[in-house]
Design a protein around this motif. Structure first.
Motif, PDB file in Angstrom:
ATOM      1  N   ASP A   1      49.565  50.110  49.880  1.00 20.94           N
ATOM      2  CA  ASP A   1      48.485  49.379  50.552  1.00 20.94           C
ATOM      3  C   ASP A   1      47.197  49.435  49.735  1.00 20.94           C
ATOM      4  O   ASP A   1      46.464  48.441  49.640  1.00 20.94           O
ATOM      5  N   PHE A   2      46.922  50.603  49.162  1.00 21.25           N
ATOM      6  CA  PHE A   2      45.735  50.767  48.313  1.00 21.25           C
ATOM      7  C   PHE A   2      45.793  49.800  47.135  1.00 21.25           C
ATOM      8  O   PHE A   2      44.822  49.084  46.844  1.00 21.25           O
ATOM      9  N   LYS A   3      46.928  49.753  46.453  1.00 24.17           N
ATOM     10  CA  LYS A   3      47.070  48.871  45.293  1.00 24.17           C
ATOM     11  C   LYS A   3      46.943  47.406  45.691  1.00 24.17           C
ATOM     12  O   LYS A   3      46.310  46.614  44.978  1.00 24.17           O
ATOM     13  N   ARG A   4      47.541  47.056  46.819  1.00 28.58           N
ATOM     14  CA  ARG A   4      47.484  45.662  47.266  1.00 28.58           C
ATOM     15  C   ARG A   4      46.048  45.244  47.579  1.00 28.58           C
ATOM     16  O   ARG A   4      45.610  44.150  47.205  1.00 28.58           O
ATOM     17  N   GLU A   5      45.313  46.127  48.246  1.00 24.93           N
ATOM     18  CA  GLU A   5      43.920  45.804  48.587  1.00 24.93           C
ATOM     19  C   GLU A   5      43.082  45.621  47.326  1.00 24.93           C
ATOM     20  O   GLU A   5      42.274  44.684  47.228  1.00 24.93           O
ATOM     21  N   LYS A   6      43.272  46.495  46.336  1.00 30.35           N
ATOM     22  CA  LYS A   6      42.523  46.387  45.082  1.00 30.35           C
ATOM     23  C   LYS A   6      42.932  45.139  44.308  1.00 30.35           C
ATOM     24  O   LYS A   6      42.086  44.445  43.722  1.00 30.35           O
ATOM     25  N   ALA A   7      44.216  44.840  44.290  1.00 31.92           N
ATOM     26  CA  ALA A   7      44.694  43.657  43.572  1.00 31.92           C
ATOM     27  C   ALA A   7      44.133  42.381  44.181  1.00 31.92           C
ATOM     28  O   ALA A   7      43.677  41.479  43.459  1.00 31.92           O
ATOM     29  N   GLU A   8      44.143  42.300  45.504  1.00 34.95           N
ATOM     30  CA  GLU A   8      43.619  41.110  46.173  1.00 34.95           C
ATOM     31  C   GLU A   8      42.131  40.934  45.886  1.00 34.95           C
ATOM     32  O   GLU A   8      41.651  39.817  45.679  1.00 34.95           O
ATOM     33  N   ARG A   9      41.409  42.045  45.857  1.00 42.36           N
ATOM     34  CA  ARG A   9      39.981  41.960  45.573  1.00 42.36           C
ATOM     35  C   ARG A   9      39.740  41.496  44.134  1.00 42.36           C
ATOM     36  O   ARG A   9      38.855  40.686  43.867  1.00 42.36           O
ATOM     37  N   LEU A  10      40.536  42.009  43.205  1.00 46.86           N
ATOM     38  CA  LEU A  10      40.373  41.628  41.803  1.00 46.86           C
ATOM     39  C   LEU A  10      40.739  40.156  41.591  1.00 46.86           C
ATOM     40  O   LEU A  10      40.075  39.441  40.827  1.00 46.86           O
ATOM     41  N   ILE A  11      41.766  39.687  42.276  1.00 48.80           N
ATOM     42  CA  ILE A  11      42.136  38.271  42.180  1.00 48.80           C
ATOM     43  C   ILE A  11      41.040  37.393  42.786  1.00 48.80           C
ATOM     44  O   ILE A  11      40.733  36.309  42.270  1.00 48.80           O
TER      45      ILE A  11
ATOM     46  N   THR B   1      24.899  42.953  33.646  1.00 54.63           N
ATOM     47  CA  THR B   1      25.092  43.798  32.470  1.00 54.63           C
ATOM     48  C   THR B   1      26.536  44.290  32.380  1.00 54.63           C
ATOM     49  O   THR B   1      27.172  44.549  33.405  1.00 54.63           O
ATOM     50  N   PRO B   2      27.053  44.425  31.156  1.00 59.05           N
ATOM     51  CA  PRO B   2      28.383  45.022  30.986  1.00 59.05           C
ATOM     52  C   PRO B   2      28.366  46.549  31.107  1.00 59.05           C
ATOM     53  O   PRO B   2      29.427  47.166  31.234  1.00 59.05           O
ATOM     54  N   TRP B   3      27.183  47.152  31.045  1.00 59.06           N
ATOM     55  CA  TRP B   3      27.094  48.612  31.092  1.00 59.06           C
ATOM     56  C   TRP B   3      27.349  49.147  32.501  1.00 59.06           C
ATOM     57  O   TRP B   3      27.097  48.478  33.498  1.00 59.06           O
ATOM     58  N   ASP B   4      27.836  50.389  32.532  1.00 61.38           N
ATOM     59  CA  ASP B   4      27.971  51.174  33.770  1.00 61.38           C
ATOM     60  C   ASP B   4      29.004  50.630  34.752  1.00 61.38           C
ATOM     61  O   ASP B   4      28.950  50.937  35.947  1.00 61.38           O
ATOM     62  N   CYS B   5      29.965  49.854  34.262  1.00 55.78           N
ATOM     63  CA  CYS B   5      31.016  49.361  35.169  1.00 55.78           C
ATOM     64  C   CYS B   5      31.939  50.483  35.636  1.00 55.78           C
ATOM     65  O   CYS B   5      32.663  50.323  36.623  1.00 55.78           O
ATOM     66  N   GLU B   6      31.913  51.609  34.919  1.00 59.49           N
ATOM     67  CA  GLU B   6      32.726  52.759  35.331  1.00 59.49           C
ATOM     68  C   GLU B   6      32.078  53.519  36.486  1.00 59.49           C
ATOM     69  O   GLU B   6      32.702  54.382  37.100  1.00 59.49           O
ATOM     70  N   ARG B   7      30.819  53.190  36.773  1.00 48.65           N
ATOM     71  CA  ARG B   7      30.099  53.823  37.877  1.00 48.65           C
ATOM     72  C   ARG B   7      30.003  52.821  39.023  1.00 48.65           C
ATOM     73  O   ARG B   7      29.171  51.922  39.002  1.00 48.65           O
ATOM     74  N   TYR B   8      30.853  52.988  39.984  1.00 51.80           N
ATOM     75  CA  TYR B   8      30.921  52.015  41.073  1.00 51.80           C
ATOM     76  C   TYR B   8      31.120  52.735  42.402  1.00 51.80           C
ATOM     77  O   TYR B   8      31.530  53.900  42.453  1.00 51.80           O
ATOM     78  N   SER B   9      30.839  52.043  43.461  1.00 55.02           N
ATOM     79  CA  SER B   9      31.134  52.518  44.811  1.00 55.02           C
ATOM     80  C   SER B   9      32.335  51.725  45.317  1.00 55.02           C
ATOM     81  O   SER B   9      32.710  50.707  44.716  1.00 55.02           O
ATOM     82  N   PRO B  10      32.946  52.153  46.412  1.00 52.30           N
ATOM     83  CA  PRO B  10      34.057  51.353  46.958  1.00 52.30           C
ATOM     84  C   PRO B  10      33.651  49.910  47.234  1.00 52.30           C
ATOM     85  O   PRO B  10      34.469  48.996  47.102  1.00 52.30           O
ATOM     86  N   GLU B  11      32.374  49.716  47.576  1.00 49.13           N
ATOM     87  CA  GLU B  11      31.903  48.369  47.904  1.00 49.13           C
ATOM     88  C   GLU B  11      31.611  47.538  46.657  1.00 49.13           C
ATOM     89  O   GLU B  11      31.788  46.315  46.666  1.00 49.13           O
ATOM     90  N   SER B  12      31.165  48.184  45.572  1.00 44.73           N
ATOM     91  CA  SER B  12      30.752  47.425  44.385  1.00 44.73           C
ATOM     92  C   SER B  12      31.893  47.180  43.394  1.00 44.73           C
ATOM     93  O   SER B  12      31.740  46.396  42.460  1.00 44.73           O
ATOM     94  N   TRP B  13      33.034  47.866  43.585  1.00 43.33           N
ATOM     95  CA  TRP B  13      34.168  47.654  42.677  1.00 43.33           C
ATOM     96  C   TRP B  13      34.806  46.297  42.931  1.00 43.33           C
ATOM     97  O   TRP B  13      34.951  45.898  44.093  1.00 43.33           O
TER      98      TRP B  13
END
Length: 500
Positions: A389-399, A328-340
């Motif tokens: 480091d925070f940004k790099r970790e998030k960027a790598e996960r998104l890629i 679902t596209p809904w509730d993507c703003e509600r995430y945990s560190p693991e589900s983002w």
């Protein structure tokens, strides 16, 4: 034509520049003050190592000949200097849910035909849905550019009903109901909160036609500056308004950079309403109003990864791609560190020249301000290694997530850069690093509304918080604001004349 009155506009985003253009065309002495070195707000672009990236206005709609935005661009005299490139009419948006992809086609008949092929049993319901979208859009005098003293009660009804409630009432296939909101990142809608009217305006806007700006959205800002300059106005950078000066009855000027005073007859603020109120120390603004504005909920923030591709490795994507990790596209703003991240929007920058290959692109996902709260108050470029480091970790996960949809994309990336809600806060002043400013919530009704007129008689507000975000939403807000000085009927007549 009115006599020359001095107008100071705070902020050079789309709202500020378009207000400046309209008022300058109508004989006002306009000065736009921008605190940064670059004008444009979310129209801004930036360059790194020879690669150019857009920051906010990635694509626009209803810009084909004779459509709403085309008419407004002609009126603002920017149609000849801003070059557009149409997205694929057979699928300007592609939504990936589960194992399937669903393309959104431009135009009523093409849209209905395409969606009916995906969901054959829903044809009649899709017709009902599209009829409702068109009916709501046409009932708005501002969105249809048809002058009326007031909008139809239809719009009031659908400002008070949520997107999901209305769609689930019309569409009986649960999957189709989700597909139809697959472009939620465009407006950060929330389930059971965001009005269906917001969805209707956005769907109508892009379903008519969809375009990218060749060479970058900053050309829109440059073109609007040109209109202001042609009519005797000016746009000044490095001019931070630090105070709005009032006497007992009205505003008399602004303080700039903490020292200089500029007198004026009228002030229009394109800054976030909360930032504007911080500039005011006057009894004309009541505490109750400040409290209401400060308690309006904000849309979610965003995390962006700006991709610089290796030369001639990535074919240009002539559509926008929405991917979701769940069903679902809904509730993507509600995430945990693991589900983002639960979802993302992926787009390519449209170069001025050949579009066979993409040079740059962006991946955008929701991010709450709470994720970066610990670095709030630090300066750009000086937030520390832990922030990097925070940004790099998030960027790598998104890629990594993008790689699941576009295999081998990682090997085609030369460099990447990132932005967080702190970036939005620093460069646009939006509360909480919000992507789209104030949120609309049906449970709060008019309490979410920001009026263009303030209790300071000659101070007005404009920008995405007056009506809605996006190019059409902001320009509609501009018309609302400028109507306080020119009347709505005058502006509509001028738009009509500019398009004859």
């Amino acid at each position: 034509m009115t006599q020359q009155k001095k107008v100071i506009i705070i902020g050079s985003g789309l709202g500020g520049l378009s207000c400046g253009a309209i008022l300058a065309k109508n004989g006002y002495d306009v000065t736009v003050l921008e605190q940064g070195v670059q004008v444009g707000g979310c129209l801004q672009c930036f360059s790194r190592r020879g690669a150019k990236f857009e920051t906010g206005m990635h694509f626009i709609g209803s810009a084909a000949h004779g459509q709403t935005l085309d008419k407004l661009m002609r009126y603002l005299e920017i149609d000849k200097t801003v070059t557009l490139s149409q997205l694929d009419p057979q699928g300007y948006d592609v939504v990936a849910l589960g194992e399937k992809k669903y393309a959104f086609a431009n135009g009523r008949e093409a849209f209905l035909k395409q969606m009916t092929e995906y969901f054959p049993s829903q044809h009649d319901n899709l017709v009902r849905y599209y009829d409702l979208i068109e009916e709501i859009a046409n009932a708005s005098s501002l969105h249809s550019l048809k002058y009326a003293d007031s909008d139809s009660p239809l719009n009031m009804e659908y400002q008070l009903r949520s997107i999901n409630a209305v769609i689930e009432e019309v569409i009986t296939d649960p999957l189709l109901a989700k597909v139809l909101v697959g472009n939620l990142p465009l407006y950060a809608a929330e389930k059971d909160k965001t009005p269906f009217a917001t969805h209707a305006f956005i769907m109508d806007f892009y379903n008519q036609s969809a375009f990218r700006v060749k060479g970058g959205s900053d050309s829109i800002a440059t073109a609007l500056m040109g209109t202001i300059n042609r009519y005797g106005g000016e746009v000044l950078t490095r001019k931070k308004v630090t105070r709005i000066i009032c006497d007992d009855t009205h505003a008399v000027g602004v303080e700039v950079n903490g020292k200089d005073t500029l007198p004026c007859d009228i002030i229009i603020s394109d800054a976030h309403p909360m930032r504007t109120l911080e500039l005011l120390d006057t009894k004309l603004i009541r505490p109750a109003f400040r409290k209401r504005i400060n308690h309006i909920p904000q849309t979610v923030g965003g995390f962006s990864v700006y991709l610089h591709f290796k030369e001639k490795t990535v074919p240009y994507l002539n559509y926008n791609y929405y991917g979701y990790q769940g069903d679902t596209p809904w509730d993507c703003e509600r995430y945990s560190p693991e589900s983002w991240p639960k979802g993302f929007l992926y787009m390519h920058f449209c170069p001025e020249g050949d579009t066979q290959y993409a040079s740059t692109g962006v991946i955008l996902s929701y991010m709450q301000m709470a994720d970066v709260e610990q670095w709030k108050g630090t300066k750009v470029g000086r937030r520390g290694q832990d922030y990097e480091d925070f940004k790099r970790e998030k960027a790598e996960r998104l890629i990594d997530v993008l790689e699941e949809h576009f295999p081998n994309i990682r090997t085609q990336i030369q460099n990447y850069y990132t932005s967080t809600p702190l970036t939005y806060l620093d460069y646009t002043g939006t509360e909480g690093g919000s992507m789209y400013g104030n949120a609309k919530d049906i449970s709060l009704g008019s309490a979410c509304r920001v009026p263009q007129r303030t209790k300071v008689p000659n101070l007005y507000l404009t920008g995405q918080n007056i009506n809605s975000h996006g190019m059409l939403g902001v320009l509609v807000g501009t018309i609302v604001t400028c109507s306080e000085l020119l009347t709505a009927k005058t502006i509509y007549e001028q738009i009509k004349e500019a398009n004859e």
